[in-house]
Design a protein around this motif. Structure first.
Motif, PDB file in Angstrom:
ATOM      1  N   LEU A  38     -39.041  -7.935  16.007  1.00  0.00           N
ATOM      2  CA  LEU A  38     -39.315  -6.600  16.535  1.00  0.00           C
ATOM      3  C   LEU A  38     -40.826  -6.437  16.596  1.00  0.00           C
ATOM      4  CD1 LEU A  38     -38.035  -3.860  17.400  1.00  0.00           C
ATOM      5  CD2 LEU A  38     -38.253  -3.139  15.015  1.00  0.00           C
ATOM      6  N   LEU A  39     -41.371  -6.422  17.811  1.00  0.00           N
ATOM      7  CA  LEU A  39     -42.814  -6.418  18.013  1.00  0.00           C
ATOM      8  C   LEU A  39     -43.258  -5.139  18.695  1.00  0.00           C
ATOM      9  CD1 LEU A  39     -43.275 -10.073  19.362  1.00  0.00           C
ATOM     10  CD2 LEU A  39     -43.186  -9.300  16.983  1.00  0.00           C
ATOM     11  N   LYS A  46     -41.971   0.823  15.052  1.00  0.00           N
ATOM     12  CA  LYS A  46     -41.270  -0.249  14.338  1.00  0.00           C
ATOM     13  C   LYS A  46     -40.889   0.172  12.918  1.00  0.00           C
ATOM     14  CE  LYS A  46     -44.613  -3.203  14.640  1.00  0.00           C
ATOM     15  NZ  LYS A  46     -45.623  -2.278  15.210  1.00  0.00           N
ATOM     16  N   ASP A 161     -40.730  -6.308   6.941  1.00  0.00           N
ATOM     17  CA  ASP A 161     -41.669  -5.438   7.657  1.00  0.00           C
ATOM     18  C   ASP A 161     -43.093  -5.868   7.325  1.00  0.00           C
ATOM     19  OD1 ASP A 161     -42.783  -3.443   9.151  1.00  0.00           O
ATOM     20  OD2 ASP A 161     -42.175  -1.791   7.841  1.00  0.00           O
ATOM     21  N   GLU A 162     -43.704  -6.636   8.223  1.00  0.00           N
ATOM     22  CA  GLU A 162     -45.058  -7.176   8.038  1.00  0.00           C
ATOM     23  C   GLU A 162     -45.174  -7.908   6.698  1.00  0.00           C
ATOM     24  OE1 GLU A 162     -47.301  -7.151  10.295  1.00  0.00           O
ATOM     25  OE2 GLU A 162     -46.638  -5.621  11.681  1.00  0.00           O
ATOM     26  N   THR A 192     -40.663  -7.804  11.573  1.00  0.00           N
ATOM     27  CA  THR A 192     -41.757  -7.209  12.332  1.00  0.00           C
ATOM     28  C   THR A 192     -43.048  -7.872  11.864  1.00  0.00           C
ATOM     29  OG1 THR A 192     -42.494  -5.398  10.868  1.00  0.00           O
ATOM     30  CG2 THR A 192     -40.515  -5.012  12.193  1.00  0.00           C
TER      31      THR A 192
END
Length: 318
Positions: A38-39, A46, A161-162, A192
């Motif tokens: 998911l970018l 996001k 997430d990151e 992401t």
């Protein structure tokens, strides 16, 4: 049944300047066993989408299902199926690493979990830190513990997430080797990241968000095939002429210029010669995911899919 299903998810926040729509009718299914990316740029929505998935925020409309369980109506059941690694470094300063993982296991009703905890500590390079207080760990080590906490109850769906933001190369390699292994064993992974080379290497399928909407959704290979032209890449020690500077992506000495065909490549080289720019290590390559991402965000992708109904995400064709 999809592993995760976002169904017409919208989210509007009340702000001092008025309502702000962070998500707008997001439709997205992630299949069982996928490694899904998911970018999107900062502010694309996001983290809001992941917060709704994790039950930390409520959608203004729409719903999210985790293996068929509604994250609002059946929160406990949905949450047990998820392992979420947040962006923020959140930790309890009163416990050591092993204690933190045992407590996390208890939240999900998992007992006698020491064998799996030992395996997590080993694969994430934390074995020698098992008895260290969380406050004594570096930022990268705290990030490893967050990953271990997300995986301690063996969730079928892993949300990252990151996860590698601000961490060293060693952790990135260790983490991706372990996560790739879990994915091969059947775990679904939602990632992401702003490191697009990671997404290109790891993700089977990718969605791109822009201002809260899905603007591209396709297999990674199809996104790359749909990218237009080539990229002229070289190193230079002086400024580019203004006409080329407007087109270029410059990272230190490395310059990347889009070029649709051989004629445009020659035009770029001619302009560089006339400006007295000495070129080193020149190569011509196909666009990578970063090039595709920039094209999509700028609305200059060469793909022109037919109009989709309002309730459907746009698929980028080959």
């Amino acid at each position: 049944m999809p592993a995760v299903s976002f169904q017409a998810v919208s989210k509007t926040f009340d702000t001092p300047k008025g309502p702000f729509q962070a998500l707008n009718q997001v439709h997205l299914d992630i299949e069982e066993g996928e490694f899904f990316g998911l970018l999107g740029p900062n502010g694309a929505g996001k983290t809001t989408l992941i917060s709704i998935l994790a039950g930390l925020a409520r959608p203004s409309s729409g719903r999210v299902l985790v293996q068929g369980s509604d994250v609002q109506a059946n929160f406990a059941e949905a949450r047990r199926k998820l392992g979420v690694v947040p962006q923020e470094l959140v930790f309890d300063p009163f416990f050591n690493v092993r204690e933190a993982l045992r407590i996390q296991s208890g939240y999900f009703g998992v007992k006698n979990n020491d064998a799996w905890i030992d395996e997590l500590l080993h694969h994430l390079g934390l074995t020698d830190k098992a008895n260290s207080n969380m406050r004594q760990l570096s930022g990268g080590m705290k990030r490893r513990v967050l990953v271990a906490q997300a995986l301690v109850h063996k969730p079928p769906i892993i949300v990252l997430d990151e996860p590698t933001a601000g961490v060293d190369v060693e952790l990135r390699q260790t983490l991706w080797q372990f996560i790739a292994r879990l994915n091969k064993e059947g775990h679904t992974v939602l990632l992401t990241t702003h490191y697009l080379e990671e997404a290109e290497a790891l993700c089977n399928r990718i969605a791109m968000l822009k201002t809260g909407q899905v603007v591209a959704l396709a297999e990674t290979s199809e996104l790359l095939k749909a990218a237009s032209g080539n990229v002229l890449q070289f190193k230079a020690d002086v400024d580019l002429p203004p006409a080329l500077a407007r087109l270029a992506r410059v990272t230190g000495r490395i310059v990347q210029l889009p070029a649709h065909d051989a004629r445009e490549i020659e035009e770029h080289l001619s302009a560089l010669r006339l400006a007295g720019v000495e070129v080193h290590d020149m190569e011509i390559r196909r666009p990578d995911l970063e090039d595709v991402f920039l094209q999509v965000m700028a609305g200059t992708s060469s793909s022109h899919p037919p109009p989709a109904p309002a309730a459907a995400a746009v698929e980028v064709p080959a």
